[in-house]
Design a protein around this motif. Structure first.
Motif, PDB file in Angstrom:
ATOM      1  N   PHE A 147       1.450   9.432  -4.530  1.00 25.65           N
ATOM      2  CA  PHE A 147       2.510   9.913  -3.639  1.00 25.65           C
ATOM      3  C   PHE A 147       2.566  11.445  -3.622  1.00 25.65           C
ATOM      4  N   ASN A 148       1.473  12.103  -3.333  1.00 25.27           N
ATOM      5  CA  ASN A 148       1.420  13.562  -3.411  1.00 25.27           C
ATOM      6  C   ASN A 148       1.305  14.208  -2.041  1.00 25.27           C
ATOM      7  N   ARG A 149       1.760  15.453  -1.957  1.00 25.43           N
ATOM      8  CA  ARG A 149       1.545  16.262  -0.762  1.00 25.43           C
ATOM      9  C   ARG A 149       0.090  16.716  -0.702  1.00 25.43           C
ATOM     10  N   GLY A 150      -0.325  17.072   0.511  1.00 25.07           N
ATOM     11  CA  GLY A 150      -1.655  17.635   0.679  1.00 25.07           C
ATOM     12  C   GLY A 150      -2.742  16.607   0.912  1.00 25.07           C
ATOM     13  N   TYR A 151      -2.359  15.334   1.025  1.00 26.95           N
ATOM     14  CA  TYR A 151      -3.332  14.268   1.262  1.00 26.95           C
ATOM     15  C   TYR A 151      -2.953  13.516   2.530  1.00 26.95           C
ATOM     16  N   PRO A 152      -3.940  12.981   3.250  1.00 27.32           N
ATOM     17  CA  PRO A 152      -3.648  12.305   4.521  1.00 27.32           C
ATOM     18  C   PRO A 152      -2.927  10.979   4.333  1.00 27.32           C
ATOM     19  N   PHE A 153      -2.453  10.452   5.425  1.00 21.25           N
ATOM     20  CA  PHE A 153      -1.826   9.132   5.449  1.00 21.25           C
ATOM     21  C   PHE A 153      -2.868   8.098   5.037  1.00 21.25           C
ATOM     22  N   ASN A 154      -2.416   7.041   4.371  1.00 25.13           N
ATOM     23  CA  ASN A 154      -3.365   6.076   3.820  1.00 25.13           C
ATOM     24  C   ASN A 154      -4.196   5.406   4.918  1.00 25.13           C
ATOM     25  N   LYS A 155      -5.506   5.444   4.719  1.00 21.59           N
ATOM     26  CA  LYS A 155      -6.445   4.967   5.743  1.00 21.59           C
ATOM     27  C   LYS A 155      -6.589   3.441   5.760  1.00 21.59           C
ATOM     28  N   THR A 156      -6.050   2.754   4.751  1.00 15.61           N
ATOM     29  CA  THR A 156      -6.148   1.292   4.749  1.00 15.61           C
ATOM     30  C   THR A 156      -4.939   0.625   5.404  1.00 15.61           C
ATOM     31  N   ILE A 157      -3.909   1.412   5.708  1.00 14.99           N
ATOM     32  CA  ILE A 157      -2.734   0.842   6.373  1.00 14.99           C
ATOM     33  C   ILE A 157      -3.077   0.561   7.838  1.00 14.99           C
ATOM     34  N   GLU A 165       7.704  11.749   9.837  1.00 19.11           N
ATOM     35  CA  GLU A 165       6.938  12.374  10.923  1.00 19.11           C
ATOM     36  C   GLU A 165       5.570  12.883  10.496  1.00 19.11           C
ATOM     37  N   GLY A 166       5.351  13.018   9.194  1.00 20.40           N
ATOM     38  CA  GLY A 166       4.112  13.613   8.697  1.00 20.40           C
ATOM     39  C   GLY A 166       4.373  15.039   8.239  1.00 20.40           C
ATOM     40  N   TRP A 167       3.692  15.452   7.170  1.00 19.38           N
ATOM     41  CA  TRP A 167       3.925  16.774   6.605  1.00 19.38           C
ATOM     42  C   TRP A 167       3.250  17.860   7.440  1.00 19.38           C
ATOM     43  N   ASN A 168       3.875  19.029   7.477  1.00 20.12           N
ATOM     44  CA  ASN A 168       3.376  20.108   8.332  1.00 20.12           C
ATOM     45  C   ASN A 168       2.124  20.783   7.797  1.00 20.12           C
ATOM     46  N   ASP A 169       1.713  20.474   6.553  1.00 16.50           N
ATOM     47  CA  ASP A 169       0.529  21.112   5.983  1.00 16.50           C
ATOM     48  C   ASP A 169      -0.749  20.313   6.236  1.00 16.50           C
ATOM     49  N   LEU A 170      -0.628  19.159   6.897  1.00 14.68           N
ATOM     50  CA  LEU A 170      -1.795  18.314   7.120  1.00 14.68           C
ATOM     51  C   LEU A 170      -2.437  18.568   8.477  1.00 14.68           C
ATOM     52  N   ASP A 171      -3.759  18.457   8.520  1.00 15.84           N
ATOM     53  CA  ASP A 171      -4.466  18.608   9.795  1.00 15.84           C
ATOM     54  C   ASP A 171      -4.077  17.478  10.750  1.00 15.84           C
ATOM     55  N   GLU A 172      -4.008  16.259  10.216  1.00 18.30           N
ATOM     56  CA  GLU A 172      -3.563  15.112  11.003  1.00 18.30           C
ATOM     57  C   GLU A 172      -2.152  14.755  10.560  1.00 18.30           C
ATOM     58  N   LYS A 190      -7.687  23.764  -2.081  1.00 17.08           N
ATOM     59  CA  LYS A 190      -7.267  22.530  -2.746  1.00 17.08           C
ATOM     60  C   LYS A 190      -7.072  22.792  -4.225  1.00 17.08           C
ATOM     61  N   ARG A 191      -5.902  22.390  -4.746  1.00 13.43           N
ATOM     62  CA  ARG A 191      -5.600  22.622  -6.149  1.00 13.43           C
ATOM     63  C   ARG A 191      -5.276  21.309  -6.850  1.00 13.43           C
ATOM     64  N   ASN A 192      -5.287  21.356  -8.184  1.00 14.88           N
ATOM     65  CA  ASN A 192      -4.859  20.229  -8.999  1.00 14.88           C
ATOM     66  C   ASN A 192      -3.349  20.059  -8.838  1.00 14.88           C
ATOM     67  N   VAL A 193      -2.926  18.922  -8.302  1.00 11.54           N
ATOM     68  CA  VAL A 193      -1.501  18.719  -8.012  1.00 11.54           C
ATOM     69  C   VAL A 193      -0.704  18.312  -9.244  1.00 11.54           C
ATOM     70  N   TRP A 194      -1.375  18.077 -10.364  1.00 12.30           N
ATOM     71  CA  TRP A 194      -0.700  17.481 -11.522  1.00 12.30           C
ATOM     72  C   TRP A 194      -0.254  18.500 -12.558  1.00 12.30           C
ATOM     73  N   ILE A 218       0.837  -1.204   0.000  1.00  7.99           N
ATOM     74  CA  ILE A 218       0.000   0.000   0.000  1.00  7.99           C
ATOM     75  C   ILE A 218       0.872   1.254   0.000  1.00  7.99           C
ATOM     76  N   LYS A 219       0.566   2.206  -0.890  1.00  7.11           N
ATOM     77  CA  LYS A 219       1.252   3.503  -0.869  1.00  7.11           C
ATOM     78  C   LYS A 219       0.934   4.233   0.433  1.00  7.11           C
ATOM     79  N   HIS A 220       1.907   4.963   0.959  1.00  6.35           N
ATOM     80  CA  HIS A 220       1.730   5.571   2.283  1.00  6.35           C
ATOM     81  C   HIS A 220       0.742   6.727   2.293  1.00  6.35           C
TER      82      HIS A 220
END
Length: 551
Positions: free
Chosen positions: A250-260, A294-301, A398-402, A243-245
């Motif tokens: 693998f983009n910034r601005g999204y939470p840690f994978n909820k299925t892990i 440690e987790g990215w500083n831009d995330l709520d969680e 929220k923006r288009n990351v691509w 599972i991707k983390h």
């Protein structure tokens, strides 16, 4: 003597893994589909074995080296170009897998099941497809061919320790005589597909199966779907779910994978050193060690891989050291790759250590920097976390990351920014962000690297990144002018437009001069062409110039 040293290294590696919290660490170079393969130390099995990896995931299209003669004789015609290509490819695969085994690694190739020779598809395709014309594992013929594939894979390539199975994306760029597509989409298909794989690989042959969940926002990110599938598949010690983390790509601005960490099956976690190919691919500084751990500083969680220590079903990690995209930029110095890889790999091997401690260990004991230069490098890397992210994204909405991926600069739709009246806030965020790049450029010149090639690359690649994100700032300016015209019907501000166009063109000239001056400079981005992303930025530039003339 060399043999004794090699045996001692293997014993030390074995001891390391027996004491580690995580007993699996795999490495992959994901070659760009359809392009020449990367020349990298990380493709060398001996090199990654020396780093302590226990397995390699080579992207060598192992599924394309099968003739299916064990199943039915001469499905692929003798004396045909198709058969010759397959048999030649099989020989190359056998040679590569032997190199992997000789290096003391497990051979676990990246595999697209149900990619079959065109001759097989011509004869049995109708029996493999559903009413929508898609290959379906629910069809008996598809199941029969899948079992035939697995049987021949382990017969023809006896050095296989197992397979890493991909289902979410299937590409044929490197398979000129094959056809195929994703083997599973629904819960029912995943359950049947995974159970056949488990029976044939884990049970019958006692080999390892790594089943990737990656797809387009279904099994990969939906806990409900994940549990529905996995509850219908019996746990096996040789079966691992990969599972991707991130709860996206693998983009910034999204939470840690909820299925892990959910369910009962063994899991491994995928981390790309190139982070979806959206952030420069290590052609310029972009430090991911702290954010991934440690987790990215831009995330709520704020959650990272350090939070998995007590999650017993997580057995290890799989690092992608190159690739993760379609094209460039391309470069010949792996300085930034090595730094990010070292920090994440060392943390996985020693999760009781702090990220900062590992960073300074690398800076001072591997790069041989003095303390002052190590602190300059640390400051530069921490600045790069936001210098890259805020150069092409924003914390304000929220923006288009691509819109920047691989080597392409495209037009970004900023209508929402204008609708919300956020133009000045966005531009101020981007303008302030450039200060980070100016400081990083100054720091790069102060770092006293003993290796002069590395020293030059650090300085040049930081200038390269600074120019890239100054160009990105001009793109934000120009796209806001176009959005104001589209959303509010505001006449183009000709002075602002001329200034932005002038700055963009001057910066591009500076970028070209940098590339001409320094052979180590990475290849430049393209703004006149774009593949698998939005339209190229030159289209936006041409439209702006046309509107200026019109108004």
């Amino acid at each position: 003597m060399k043999k004794i040293v090699y045996i001692l290294c293997l014993l030390m590696t074995s001891t390391l893994w027996s004491q580690s919290r995580y007993n699996i660490l795999l490495n992959m170079v994901h070659h760009n589909p359809g392009e020449p393969q990367f020349l990298s130390r990380y493709t060398d099995p001996n090199f990654i074995s020396g780093l302590g990896y226990m397995g390699q995931v080579p992207k060598i299209e192992v599924q394309c080296g099968l003739t299916y003669d064990k199943w039915k004789t001469d499905i692929i015609p003798q004396r045909s170009e198709e058969r010759f290509w397959i048999e030649r490819h099989a020989a190359s695969v056998r040679m590569y897998l032997k190199r992997v085994k000789d290096a003391g690694l497990e051979a676990l190739p990246f595999t697209d099941m149900l990619v079959v020779p065109k001759s097989v598809m011509e004869k049995y395709g109708d029996e493999m497809k559903n009413e929508k014309g898609q290959i379906s594992i629910l069809r008996p013929m598809t199941q029969e061919i899948l079992r035939a594939q697995i049987d021949e894979l382990f017969w023809r390539f006896p050095n296989l320790d197992g397979l890493v199975i991909r289902h979410g994306e299937t590409y044929l760029h490197d398979a000129p005589f094959h056809k195929g597509e994703s083997p599973a989409r629904s819960v029912e298909e995943h359950v049947l597909f995974l159970n056949i794989l488990r029976e044939e690989i884990c049970v019958k042959r006692n080999k390892k199966l790594y089943y990737r969940t990656w797809d387009f926002e279904n099994l990969h990110v939906r806990p409900d779907m994940y549990i529905s599938v996995m509850n219908s598949v019996q746990v096996h010690p040789n079966l691992y779910i990969s599972i991707k983390h991130v709860n996206y790509d693998f983009n910034r601005g999204y939470p840690f994978n909820k299925t892990i960490g959910i369910g009962e099956h063994n899991q491994i976690v995928e981390v790309s050193i190139n982070q979806a190919g959206c952030y420069g691919k290590n052609a310029h500084p972009y430090y991911i060690g702290k954010g991934v751990i440690e987790g990215w500083n831009d995330l709520d969680e704020k959650k990272g891989i350090r939070d998995l220590y007590d999650t017993s079903i997580v057995k290890g990690f799989w690092l992608w050291t190159w690739g993760d995209g379609w094209y460039g930029p391309y470069f010949d110095n792996e300085f930034w790759v090595n730094l990010n890889e070292y920090v994440i790999r060392t943390y996985i091997n020693s999760p009781q250590r702090k990220e900062e401690e590992i960073f300074y260990d690398y800076a001072m004991n591997v790069l041989h920097l003095d303390r002052t230069s190590a602190e300059y490098l640390r400051r530069l890397c921490l600045l790069s976390e936001d210098a890259v992210f805020l150069g092409q994204d924003t914390k304000l909405l929220k923006r288009n990351v691509w819109w920047i991926r691989d080597q392409f600069l495209t037009g970004i739709n900023l209508n929402e920014v204008v609708e919300k009246g956020m133009e000045n806030l966005i531009l101020e965020e981007k303008r302030n962000n450039l200060k980070r790049w100016y400081e990083m450029e100054s720091l790069a010149k102060k770092i006293r690297l003993p290796n002069l090639e590395d020293k030059e690359f650090v300085e040049v690649s930081t200038i390269y990144g600074r120019i890239k994100y100054e160009l990105a700032f001009q793109i934000w300016r120009i796209q806001i002018l176009l959005a104001q015209y589209d959303v509010r019907g505001i006449k183009i501000d000709s002075m602002e437009a001329k200034d932005a166009i002038h700055d963009y063109e001057q910066l591009w000239n500076s970028w070209e001069d940098l590339k001409k001056t320094y052979p180590c400079c990475p290849t430049l981005y393209e703004d006149w062409r774009a593949v698998n992303v939005a339209p190229p930025f030159q289209e936006s530039l041409s439209r702006l110039k046309s509107l200026m003339t019109k108004d």
